[in-house]
Write a protein that holds these residues in place. Structure first.
Motif, PDB file in Angstrom:
ATOM      1  N   ASN A 238       0.848  -1.193   0.000  1.00 25.07           N
ATOM      2  CA  ASN A 238       0.000   0.000   0.000  1.00 25.07           C
ATOM      3  C   ASN A 238       0.883   1.242   0.000  1.00 25.07           C
ATOM      4  O   ASN A 238       2.116   1.135  -0.015  1.00 25.07           O
ATOM      5  CB  ASN A 238      -0.960  -0.025   1.193  1.00 25.07           C
ATOM      6  N   ALA A 239       0.255   2.410   0.043  1.00 22.49           N
ATOM      7  CA  ALA A 239       1.008   3.645  -0.149  1.00 22.49           C
ATOM      8  C   ALA A 239       1.947   3.958   1.009  1.00 22.49           C
ATOM      9  O   ALA A 239       2.781   4.853   0.911  1.00 22.49           O
ATOM     10  CB  ALA A 239       0.040   4.809  -0.394  1.00 22.49           C
ATOM     11  N   GLN A 240       1.852   3.211   2.106  1.00 27.53           N
ATOM     12  CA  GLN A 240       2.831   3.397   3.173  1.00 27.53           C
ATOM     13  C   GLN A 240       4.197   2.832   2.796  1.00 27.53           C
ATOM     14  O   GLN A 240       5.184   3.117   3.453  1.00 27.53           O
ATOM     15  CB  GLN A 240       2.369   2.684   4.441  1.00 27.53           C
ATOM     16  N   GLY A 241       4.215   2.035   1.757  1.00 26.87           N
ATOM     17  CA  GLY A 241       5.484   1.428   1.364  1.00 26.87           C
ATOM     18  C   GLY A 241       6.033   0.560   2.473  1.00 26.87           C
ATOM     19  O   GLY A 241       5.281  -0.144   3.156  1.00 26.87           O
ATOM     20  N   TYR A 242       7.324   0.602   2.655  1.00 28.94           N
ATOM     21  CA  TYR A 242       7.954  -0.187   3.703  1.00 28.94           C
ATOM     22  C   TYR A 242       8.214   0.672   4.937  1.00 28.94           C
ATOM     23  O   TYR A 242       8.852   0.223   5.877  1.00 28.94           O
ATOM     24  CB  TYR A 242       9.287  -0.755   3.199  1.00 28.94           C
ATOM     25  N   ASP A 243       7.729   1.913   4.903  1.00 25.36           N
ATOM     26  CA  ASP A 243       8.028   2.820   6.011  1.00 25.36           C
ATOM     27  C   ASP A 243       7.046   2.598   7.151  1.00 25.36           C
ATOM     28  O   ASP A 243       6.389   3.524   7.601  1.00 25.36           O
ATOM     29  CB  ASP A 243       7.937   4.280   5.552  1.00 25.36           C
TER      30      ASP A 243
END
Lengths: 398, 398
Positions: A238-243
């Motif tokens: 999702n748009a959070q990525g890996y962060d």
């Protein structure tokens, strides 16, 4: 060819930095090793560790007392360090066929087995995985049978205001026809899970491929959704990525997913060659997904002819204000008045939800609503949910 | 709702064995942590270890002398143990935007970061992964843009005598039309890799979603094959199951894959809405996949209008007896006489294949065959291959 390959291999081996160096001597340590007597040996190199244990769902369990009553816990396997600094543990008994996950506890810290390339993510936990053949484990393996297609698909969610991801299994042969239409099973995950759970931990595509090839299940489309309506997709997708600084489970039992479910059915019926009627639609899920299956089927009583509650979180939700959870008795009455073809309940004897399932069954019994019941050994674990799917799917769309 | 959730959560937390216990206190240790100044901190709890290092492709490199000449190696990050037994390392500089992988070396044994749930398998090696936003890393993340569908598809291989698996990306909108036809990019992996490599390590679906959404690349179908004709699929996805006692790479550069490639094109053209002609077909690959792209395009000169060689293993194969590798000069002449729209070569300055690529370019130059050339920093690593795809895809089908 052999000579060429060796030349090329040494080229590749020589100077690649941190990328492909593992190709040619990948696993100096073999772990796990399934021995000829059916026991399994685990190995882990760590000369400086003081104590290493194997923790896995193939190990014996014992009952312990907790403030809330008895609980079943796994007895860890104590590994012994050899003179080379390799910790070794062999199970005391043959491990029966199945799929298992495990981790090493290294001086109290949990880690996967670095010698085993097969890793499952369950919620936010990584575990090493193994399959023992020769029984139900064969259902979980890719066999030489026709295979379905597994797709990660994004559908526009009007309810959420953004696109959401689901995993769709279409059975072998789907792509070779432009006319044949198929029934649909909606297969829901548990708390903390996502649209990847059934395909990885659950081995749903292998189970369906094998049951269909054996003639035990009808060819069907299987739709694996993400039960958290506020999320787009699984972690990392999702748009959070890996962060992701830490992993938090957003509320999944507040009615949002259940009330938005018709848009999923609409998308599937308009994008796949489904038989878009109640007779050809089933829903089931594990734990929170069983809770979802219960309330989705109750609130849309004309949509599902088959319902499966796997270790379902029944008995919660009634104090929630969402309309989805209100008037359960009236909804049950309406649902069963339409005579569903199958209402299936499965739970393990030591599941912490056993009692609430018992109460739910008593409610069904009191009202005279028919259902099928399967009681297994064990608790709230994937071993059971793979087993339940293997038993539920063959009863659909007959 | 909050109250309900907490009640449910403690129910779930209480007695689950080894399954979902990580939901509610998943990561007591945060690792990796991207700090506000752009440095990254790694943490690893292991009180008994004597020395722990971080090894990853974001670290500085140095040149070393080897028997075969100079080589570039990563300088490991030395972790320091704090009083709680947690090893900590912070990069000395801001890490530029991108996707990176790393492992911990614990007293000489390599392992993933147990606090990071994102794991990539490269060949048989597991590494932890992270993405730094704010630059090219944004291309590798799922953004709030229309998403393509990613499918694992089995096609019947007459050449092999069994079904083989490939990964197919169809661009956003593909499912919403029944008429629009699309060009196709065939995207090939390197030695030891498989049909999962480009989608996991390579972030191909995110790169394509983002380039297409930005209007930089045309919507296209991307087909990611398995370059080992003797294999059905990636490890764990074939009939061997998880019972892989050790990992061996079968010969992938003996002509079998290249000679069977037309059956892949036929399958794709007959099962997807492709524009089934040379003008709308591209092929590229990394390392062994560049070698495959070279010989597939040479042997089927009417099939591909765009060819991309990423750190390609050119300069090998000529001593192999397969017809595929014979008469290269004649095949090059025939191929370039048909004026391909793009012949693109990318390689890193410190790649161990730099010299053989230089020789290959000299051969093209001598014959007057036009090509585009891109020389990057770095070596034979995924950082470069993701970058090359990001540069190659926008030039296709214009």
């Amino acid at each position: 060819m052999r000579k060429l390959f060796i030349i090329t291999a040494s080229l590749f081996l020589g100077l690649a930095v941190n990328a492909q160096e593992a190709i040619f001597d990948a696993r100096p340590l073999v772990s796990p090793e399934i021995n000829s007597d059916g026991t399994i040996t685990f190995r882990y190199r760590n000369p400086s560790a003081k104590a290493v244990q194997v923790i896995g769902d193939f190990l014996p369990t014992k009952e312990i007392d907790t403030p809330r009553g008895k609980a079943e816990v796994t007895v860890p396997g104590e590994m012994q360090k050899d003179s080379a600094g390799v910790w070794v543990f062999t199970t005391s008994c043959k491990v029966e066929s199945g799929m298992y996950t495990y981790r090493f506890s290294v001086d109290g810290s949990l880690t996967i087995d670095p010698s085993n390339m097969f890793v499952n993510r369950d919620v936010a936990t990584l575990s090493s995985a193994l399959i023992v053949s020769g029984g139900i484990g064969d259902l979980f393996k890719v066999q030489e049978v026709p295979h379905g297609t597994v797709s990660r698909v994004w559908y526009p969610s009007k309810a959420s205001g953004f696109s959401r991801r689901m995993t769709v299994y279409t059975p072998a042969g789907y792509e070779n026809s432009s006319k044949t239409r198929y029934p649909v099973l909606y297969l829901l995950h548990g708390a903390g899970g996502d649209e990847e759970a059934w395909i990885t931990q659950g081995r749903a595509s292998q189970i369906m491929d094998n049951l269909i090839a054996q003639g035990k299940a009808k060819p069907m489309i299987v739709v694996m959704t993400n039960g958290y309506q506020s999320l787009e997709a699984a972690p990392g997708e999702n748009a959070q990525g890996y962060d992701v600084p830490s992993f938090r489970v957003p509320g999944g039992m507040a009615g949002a997913f259940e009330s938005a479910f018709p848009e999923i059915i609409d998308y599937v019926d308009s994008h796949y060659r489904t038989i878009a009627k109640k007779e050809s639609r089933a829903i089931c899920g594990l734990s929170m997904g069983g809770f979802h299956s219960l309330f989705i089927s109750l609130n849309y009583p004309d949509k599902f002819n088959y319902v499966g509650l796997f270790s379902a979180a029944v008995g919660v939700g009634h104090d929630n204000k969402s309309e989805i959870y209100q008037n359960m008795d009236e909804k049950l009455s309406a649902f069963f008045s339409k005579k569903p073809a199958l209402y299936w309940i499965g739970i393990g004897k030591t599941d912490f939800l056993y009692k609430s399932n018992e109460e739910f069954r008593a409610k069904l019994d009191a009202a005279g609503y028919p259902y099928a019941y399967y009681e297994s050994e064990g608790g709230h674990i994937w071993r059971n949910w793979r087993d339940y799917l293997s038993k539920f799917a063959p009863q659909l769309f007959k």
